[in-house]
Design an enzyme around this catalytic site. Structure first.
Site, PDB file in Angstrom:
ATOM      1  N   GLY A   1      45.644 103.735  39.509  1.00  0.00           N
ATOM      2  CA  GLY A   1      45.932 105.168  39.471  1.00  0.00           C
ATOM      3  C   GLY A   1      45.285 105.846  38.277  1.00  0.00           C
ATOM      4  O   GLY A   1      44.694 106.918  38.394  1.00  0.00           O
ATOM      5  N   ASP A   2      45.384 105.214  37.111  1.00  0.00           N
ATOM      6  CA  ASP A   2      44.748 105.753  35.916  1.00  0.00           C
ATOM      7  C   ASP A   2      43.237 105.789  36.063  1.00  0.00           C
ATOM      8  O   ASP A   2      42.572 106.763  35.678  1.00  0.00           O
ATOM      9  CB  ASP A   2      45.114 104.897  34.703  1.00  0.00           C
ATOM     10  CG  ASP A   2      46.564 105.065  34.288  1.00  0.00           C
ATOM     11  OD1 ASP A   2      47.004 106.207  34.131  1.00  0.00           O
ATOM     12  OD2 ASP A   2      47.253 104.043  34.111  1.00  0.00           O
ATOM     13  N   LEU A   3      42.677 104.712  36.593  1.00  0.00           N
ATOM     14  CA  LEU A   3      41.227 104.617  36.709  1.00  0.00           C
ATOM     15  C   LEU A   3      40.677 105.645  37.694  1.00  0.00           C
ATOM     16  O   LEU A   3      39.641 106.277  37.443  1.00  0.00           O
ATOM     17  CB  LEU A   3      40.827 103.200  37.123  1.00  0.00           C
ATOM     18  CG  LEU A   3      41.189 102.109  36.112  1.00  0.00           C
ATOM     19  CD1 LEU A   3      40.998 100.727  36.723  1.00  0.00           C
ATOM     20  CD2 LEU A   3      40.375 102.243  34.839  1.00  0.00           C
TER      21      LEU A   3
END
Length: 407
Positions: free
Chosen positions: A172-174
């Site tokens: 999700g962060d990436l």
């Protein structure tokens, strides 16, 4: 050490990176890979937690070494007047500011977009958060895992008879970092045409949602709710992992009709390719489990090397399920320099993923690994002084606050 990336696509673009952990810093990593001069601001008292995350070797985080590669690290405490003034002076000589604080934090710091524009007309503020800059959830802290859940991804990962699982990376962060980098490039393009800056608003839940294909439409129009299906996509067959006689796992993807006929020939069963049961995409989808059993039984009679050669001969998409050691020795990875070695004063030569995508005329590069805390303080201060005519140590807070810069 040069900071402009020579002839890379973003040479001459300066980016200030504020914030910590993964989503915002991954945006900065991507921009640095393509030549942007990314100056990362860290709280001198706490620093970025990524320096302590993941596998630590000789006192240095390998996760930090990757996500901070190509950046210059400078210390400033944004909770002090001196630190904020220093950042504003840097912003006056920058093109982009990337931040991933909770919404409202930049405003409390006196670093809202209008504050930045007063010192640098046309500046771009790329804002990364869990839920975006507005809406009823904007104030909530937003980790990547929460965005994965609410964006629909977690519900799709794992076996159908078990609770939702997760990927082995912070996907999700990436994904949000990638969308933030894309938005930054789009905003730079607009500024090239109009001279105007703007705010790029990248949220984790929407970045995940963007990758869910027709999930929402399927429910809204057809009443179909996608759910966990383990190692396969329902109705897409064959496309699964099969085990060879020597215990290797191969992913074979032959779900297109013409490709399946080639697979049937490779199996010595050309009749399967034209049969009523398996000859079309729809019928194979109806018999997905039985087809997987048939292929797995056939694969189990061959070694991995024999099967790879046979399937390659028949132009069947196939690949071993790799771990890192496989990537380091694979000839395709080597031929394309998909993994590069980056020199590090502490760790020596550190292999890590190269720059993607590859540009034919102006490729990116990994210029150095994650720096030490404040490693570029003197360098950046001297540049700032030479451009603004102020003393090199003016207004730079060495760190007197009692809290870190995270919100």
């Amino acid at each position: 050490m040069t900071s402009d990336g020579s002839s890379a696509p973003l040479s001459g673009v300066r980016v200030l990176e504020l914030g910590q952990l993964i989503a915002g810093p991954f945006c900065g990593q991507l921009l640095a890979d393509f030549g942007a001069d990314v100056v990362k601001i860290e709280d001198p008292n706490r620093s970025d937690p990524m320096r302590q995350w993941g596998v630590i070797e000789q006192g240095k985080s390998l996760s930090w070494n990757v996500i901070a590669r190509g950046k210059r690290c400078v210390c400033a405490d944004l909770r002090t007047v001196e630190g904020r003034e220093f950042v504003l002076r840097l912003a006056a000589q920058s093109d982009v500011v990337v931040e991933n604080f909770r919404p409202g934090t930049m405003e409390r710091f006196g670093l809202a977009h209008e504050d930045l524009e007063r010192v640098r007309p046309g500046i771009i503020l790329t804002r990364v958060s869990g839920f975006g800059q507005d809406g009823p959830y904007a104030h909530r802290p937003g980790y990547g895992s929460i965005g994965e859940a609410m964006g629909g991804l977690r519900h799709l990962i794992g076996e159908p008879d078990r609770p939702p699982s997760r990927m082995g990376v912070s996907i999700g962060d990436l994904l949000t970092g990638m969308h933030a980098a894309l938005g930054t490039l789009l905003a730079l393009r607009v500024r090239d045409r109009t001279g105007q800056g703007q705010i790029v608003d990248a949220s984790i839940f929407e970045s995940v949602l963007a990758l869910t294909e027709s999930l929402v439409s399927e429910y809204a129009v057809a009443g179909v709710t996608r759910t966990r299906s383990g190692a396969v996509l329902p109705g897409v067959a064959p496309s699964n992992v099969y085990t060879t006689s020597d215990g290797q796992e191969l992913l074979i993807a032959a779900n297109q009709d013409t490709v399946f006929r080639r697979l049937a020939d490779a199996m010595g069963r050309p009749d399967l390719g034209d049969s009523a049961e398996y000859g079309t995409h729809v019928e194979r989808g109806h018999r997905q489990a039985e087809l997987d059993r048939l292929i797995n039984e056939w694969a189990g009679k061959h070694t991995a090397s024999t099967l790879l050669a046979l399937l390659d001969e028949h132009a069947i998409p196939v690949g071993r399920v790799y771990v890192a050691s496989d990537m380091l020795t694979d000839p395709q990875f080597r031929a394309r320099r998909s993994i590069v070695e980056v020199k590090d004063d502490i760790l020596g030569a550190v292999p890590m993923q190269g720059v993607a995508p590859r540009l034919s005329r102006t490729p990116g590069s990994v210029r150095w690994g994650g720096p030490q805390l404040g490693e570029h303080d003197a360098e950046v201060r001297a540049e700032l002084a030479s451009r603004s005519g102020t003393p090199a140590d003016s207004g730079v807070d060495a760190g007197t606050g009692d809290r870190g810069m995270g919100s």
